[in-house]
Design an enzyme around this catalytic site. Sequence first.
Site, PDB file in Angstrom:
ATOM      1  N   LEU A   1       0.831  -1.209   0.000  1.00 21.70           N
ATOM      2  CA  LEU A   1       0.000   0.000   0.000  1.00 21.70           C
ATOM      3  C   LEU A   1       0.862   1.253   0.000  1.00 21.70           C
ATOM      4  CD1 LEU A   1      -1.323  -2.006   2.636  1.00 21.70           C
ATOM      5  CD2 LEU A   1      -3.247  -0.782   1.673  1.00 21.70           C
ATOM      6  N   ASP A   2       0.498   2.191  -0.845  1.00 17.16           N
ATOM      7  CA  ASP A   2       1.100   3.513  -0.790  1.00 17.16           C
ATOM      8  C   ASP A   2       0.601   4.203   0.487  1.00 17.16           C
ATOM      9  OD1 ASP A   2       2.443   5.873  -1.689  1.00 17.16           O
ATOM     10  OD2 ASP A   2       0.519   6.655  -2.350  1.00 17.16           O
ATOM     11  N   LYS A   3       1.314   5.223   0.943  1.00 15.54           N
ATOM     12  CA  LYS A   3       0.898   5.894   2.176  1.00 15.54           C
ATOM     13  C   LYS A   3      -0.105   7.016   1.910  1.00 15.54           C
ATOM     14  CE  LYS A   3       3.488   9.001   4.227  1.00 15.54           C
ATOM     15  NZ  LYS A   3       2.562  10.176   4.369  1.00 15.54           N
TER      16      LYS A   3
ATOM     17  N   THR B   1      -1.472  -1.273  -4.104  1.00 16.79           N
ATOM     18  CA  THR B   1      -2.583  -0.334  -3.971  1.00 16.79           C
ATOM     19  C   THR B   1      -2.031   1.083  -3.920  1.00 16.79           C
ATOM     20  OG1 THR B   1      -3.781  -1.981  -2.669  1.00 16.79           O
ATOM     21  CG2 THR B   1      -4.604   0.271  -2.607  1.00 16.79           C
TER      22      THR B   1
END
Length: 330
Positions: free
Chosen positions: A21-23, A217
């Site tokens: 996941l990206d932040k 994501t």
Amino acid sequence: GILIKGGIYLEDARKLKVIALDKTGTITEGKPKLVATEILDQTVSEKVILEWAGSLAALSNHPVSKAISTALAPSATVVDHFMALPGRGVQGRIGNQDLILGNHRLIEERKLCGPAIEARLVEHESQGRTMTLLANESGVLAIFAVADTIKPHAREAISALHTLGVKAVMLSGDNQATAQAVAAQANVDDARGNLLPDDKLKAIEALQKEFGPTAMTGDGINDAPALARADIGIAMGAAGTDTAIVIMNDDLRRIPEAIRLSRTTHRVLWQNIILALGIKAIFLVLALLGSATMWMAVFADMGASLLVVSNGLRLLRLGQPDDQPTKVHG
């Protein structure tokens, strides 16, 4: 809230072992706010420095830059030779000043980050803040601390992934300290910071090699290479993105829901295959033994079809989040 662009992705989602996941905009709200400003250069007026920073930030589409631009209310200052530096920041020329507005990595690459500045950055980063610095060729002019909040259901979504046996890893262009602070709030298993777009791509390849099928994501251009390389690319609220799954309502809980849907669909699919072929096999044996009737033939055909359709309709009963009540028609 889930758009799946092809049956193959619905089938393959059940195989996922890791969700990367990206932040910003994925785990966090993506609506950061400027919470602290420090002017370091006293040879230039504070007003001018803030105008420079605001003008550069206004030309960038990154959420952090937007937060700075919104807070500083940039003037009509003309920026020449503007250039975006993916994963780092932006640069441009204002008057006779060549300026950069970027992250910790960019300042280190330009060899402008001394011990005093490093100490100030560490203090902010330990609080989960994203740091942006304005600098010219001589040194750093100002530091801007931007803070974002994690999405309300981020921890719930990550816990749901853990229940499904799926590992969550955060890949961020932010510094490692900020990435770890945010990951701790969201209960993410692993956090990797200071990643450029190519670094995220390599991280996905490493996760695939170590754990197996991996999804990425994200919602930004910095995530594009990783989204393309992952077994399944998941876009948050970006229907036009060329990805396998789109979470239309930007809710992280849709990700474990998509995995559950895939696993349940797979089970129902095999149940239906066994049911349909089983009924026809039994009828065939009865026919060979001379015990079959016309009504048995009707049941083996239309009856089997109705049974597999009814069994498939059970998928509509999959649980909905508390804020989205199940709709029942009929």
